[in-house]
Scaffold this motif. Structure first.
Motif, short mmCIF file in Angstrom:
data_model
loop_
_atom_site.label_atom_id
_atom_site.label_comp_id
_atom_site.label_asym_id
_atom_site.label_seq_id
_atom_site.Cartn_x
_atom_site.Cartn_y
_atom_site.Cartn_z
N CYS A 86 0.83 -1.21 0.00
CA CYS A 86 0.00 0.00 0.00
C CYS A 86 0.86 1.26 0.00
CB CYS A 86 -0.94 -0.01 1.20
SG CYS A 86 -2.15 -1.33 1.17
N LEU A 87 1.96 1.22 0.74
CA LEU A 87 2.86 2.38 0.77
C LEU A 87 3.48 2.63 -0.59
CD1 LEU A 87 4.67 1.73 4.19
CD2 LEU A 87 2.82 3.35 3.73
N GLU A 88 3.80 1.57 -1.31
CA GLU A 88 4.36 1.72 -2.65
C GLU A 88 3.33 2.30 -3.62
OE1 GLU A 88 6.92 1.73 -5.83
OE2 GLU A 88 7.33 1.54 -3.68
N VAL A 89 2.07 1.91 -3.47
CA VAL A 89 1.02 2.47 -4.32
C VAL A 89 0.81 3.95 -4.01
CG1 VAL A 89 -1.46 2.37 -4.83
CG2 VAL A 89 -0.13 0.26 -4.67
N PHE A 90 0.83 4.31 -2.74
CA PHE A 90 0.73 5.72 -2.37
C PHE A 90 1.87 6.52 -3.00
CE2 PHE A 90 -1.86 4.68 1.61
CZ PHE A 90 -3.02 5.19 1.06
N HIS A 91 3.05 5.95 -2.96
CA HIS A 91 4.21 6.64 -3.53
C HIS A 91 4.09 6.77 -5.04
CE1 HIS A 91 8.35 8.07 -3.70
NE2 HIS A 91 8.58 7.18 -4.65
N SER A 92 3.52 5.77 -5.69
CA SER A 92 3.38 5.82 -7.15
C SER A 92 2.42 6.92 -7.58
CB SER A 92 2.87 4.47 -7.67
OG SER A 92 3.78 3.43 -7.34
N PHE A 93 1.38 7.16 -6.80
CA PHE A 93 0.41 8.21 -7.11
C PHE A 93 0.71 9.52 -6.39
CE2 PHE A 93 -1.91 4.39 -8.27
CZ PHE A 93 -2.52 4.76 -9.46
N LYS A 94 1.93 9.65 -5.83
CA LYS A 94 2.40 10.88 -5.20
C LYS A 94 1.48 11.34 -4.06
CE LYS A 94 4.81 12.52 -9.32
NZ LYS A 94 5.00 13.63 -10.29
N VAL A 95 1.10 10.38 -3.26
CA VAL A 95 0.33 10.67 -2.04
C VAL A 95 1.34 10.71 -0.90
CG1 VAL A 95 -1.51 9.92 -0.49
CG2 VAL A 95 -1.72 9.55 -2.95
N TYR A 96 1.61 11.90 -0.37
CA TYR A 96 2.65 12.07 0.64
C TYR A 96 2.10 12.18 2.05
CZ TYR A 96 5.32 13.07 -3.57
OH TYR A 96 5.90 12.98 -4.81
N LYS A 97 0.78 12.09 2.18
CA LYS A 97 0.18 12.12 3.51
C LYS A 97 -0.93 11.08 3.56
CE LYS A 97 -1.72 15.20 7.02
NZ LYS A 97 -2.17 16.59 7.34
N VAL A 98 -0.83 10.18 4.52
CA VAL A 98 -1.78 9.07 4.62
C VAL A 98 -3.13 9.60 5.09
CG1 VAL A 98 -2.24 6.89 5.81
CG2 VAL A 98 0.07 7.46 5.10
N PRO A 99 -4.23 9.16 4.52
CA PRO A 99 -5.55 9.57 5.04
C PRO A 99 -5.72 9.21 6.51
CG PRO A 99 -5.76 8.52 2.90
CD PRO A 99 -4.34 8.34 3.30
N SER A 100 -6.53 10.01 7.18
CA SER A 100 -6.69 9.84 8.63
C SER A 100 -7.28 8.49 9.01
CB SER A 100 -7.59 10.96 9.18
OG SER A 100 -8.86 10.94 8.54
N CYS A 101 -7.97 7.84 8.08
CA CYS A 101 -8.57 6.54 8.42
C CYS A 101 -7.52 5.46 8.63
CB CYS A 101 -9.56 6.12 7.34
SG CYS A 101 -8.83 5.95 5.68
N TYR A 102 -6.29 5.69 8.14
CA TYR A 102 -5.22 4.71 8.32
C TYR A 102 -4.30 5.04 9.50
CZ TYR A 102 -6.74 3.25 3.70
OH TYR A 102 -7.50 2.82 2.64
N VAL A 103 -4.58 6.11 10.20
CA VAL A 103 -3.85 6.45 11.42
C VAL A 103 -4.79 6.14 12.58
CG1 VAL A 103 -2.61 8.24 12.69
CG2 VAL A 103 -2.60 8.25 10.19
N LEU A 104 -4.65 4.98 13.16
CA LEU A 104 -5.61 4.50 14.15
C LEU A 104 -5.39 5.18 15.50
CD1 LEU A 104 -5.55 0.68 13.30
CD2 LEU A 104 -7.04 2.47 12.40
N PRO A 105 -6.47 5.61 16.16
CA PRO A 105 -6.32 6.29 17.45
C PRO A 105 -5.77 5.38 18.56
CG PRO A 105 -8.48 6.73 16.46
CD PRO A 105 -7.86 5.64 15.67
N ARG A 106 -5.98 4.07 18.43
CA ARG A 106 -5.52 3.19 19.52
C ARG A 106 -4.00 3.08 19.58
NH1 ARG A 106 -7.91 -0.68 15.96
NH2 ARG A 106 -6.41 -2.10 14.98
#
Length: 276
Positions: A86-106
């Motif tokens: 998933c990180l490689e796909v984010f990098h391929s589409f130049k997404v440099y900040k992960v959406p908040s749904c993937y930063v878990l509060p726990r």
């Protein structure tokens, strides 16, 4: 992205995320099919198994509009950590900040845990102020809800009153924060003016220097013995011979002679008697 996880996650959880960032270097992503806004990607990961390099392929679906991603390895669904695919796909589409749904509060270190306000049987003797206030507010709210929960209109009024109270509290907190910042700036300015107004600057007090005493210095006894020996040599030395010119009364011509100091004084005494 790595900096984002570092600011949010705890140290132990961030180390697990870093492992996936390191593994991302061994991944290569390519587009298989695209049906806007969803893109189907194939990510090939190189792995070293028993001194043999193998290539394992994974299918990753990426949504361009929402930036949501899903990998068939299901690492995020099982452990709450984004996989390297998933990180490689984010990098391929130049997404440099992960959406908040993937930063878990726990896993976050900045979240305020609400369960800390709930008292348990393990801390009966604890009488913290926050616990007591939380308990009183919960009891007050519980009594109000029990009284007006049966009617829908009353329930809606209660929701509206709670939202209005929340907005007022937020405004009060922001106002209080701005006032505290202004007070800090004022105090810093007054301290700066007081420092500039100081004219009489006193010199530092004298302090006795520290070090080895002179009498205990290395080699002092040897130097003393040298001084004593030199004094003894000076006492035993011959009288100084000086060149003087005196008048010989028998001849009457000045003659340059070299005589000792004692002889010169004796001859001057004789000459005084002759003149008399």
């Amino acid at each position: 992205m790595e900096k984002q996880f570092q600011q949010e996650y705890t140290t132990s959880m961030f180390r697990d995320v870093q492992v996936e960032f390191v593994k991302k270097a061994n991944c290569r992503a390519s587009v298989v099919t695209e049906d806007w806004p969803v893109v189907r990607m194939k990510v090939e990961e190189e792995k070293l198994v028993d001194d043999t390099m193998i290539c394992v392929s994974y299918v990753v679906h990426f949504d361009r509009s929402t930036q949501e991603v899903r990998c068939e390895c299901n690492l995020f669904e099982s452990s709450g950590v984004l996989c390297c695919h998933c990180l490689e796909v984010f990098h391929s589409f130049k997404v440099y900040k992960v959406p908040s749904c993937y930063v878990l509060p726990r896993w976050s270190k900045n979240i305020k845990r609400k369960h800390t306000y709930i008292k348990s049987s393990h801390d009966v003797s604890r009488s913290d102020v926050s616990h007591n206030e939380f308990k009183e507010l919960c009891a007050h709210f519980y009594n109000i809800v029990q009284e007006f929960i049966n009617d829908e209109d009353e329930t809606n009024l209660l929701h509206a009153a709670l939202e209005e109270t929340r907005s007022k509290l937020s405004e009060h907190r922001a106002k209080k924060k701005s006032e505290s910042v202004a007070e800090n700036h004022t105090s810093i300015g007054s301290q700066h003016s007081n420092v500039l107004g100081v004219v009489d600057i006193q010199a530092p007090s004298l302090v006795t220097t520290k070090g080895r005493p002179k009498s205990k210095r290395l080699g002092s006894t040897l130097e003393k013995s040298f001084k004593k020996s030199s004094r003894r040599k000076n006492k035993n030395a011959y009288p100084v011979v000086r060149s003087n010119i005196y008048q010989d009364t028998s001849i009457g011509d000045p003659i340059a002679r070299t005589v000792p100091e004692q002889v010169r004084s004796f001859m001057s005494l004789l000459s005084s008697f002759d003149k008399s």
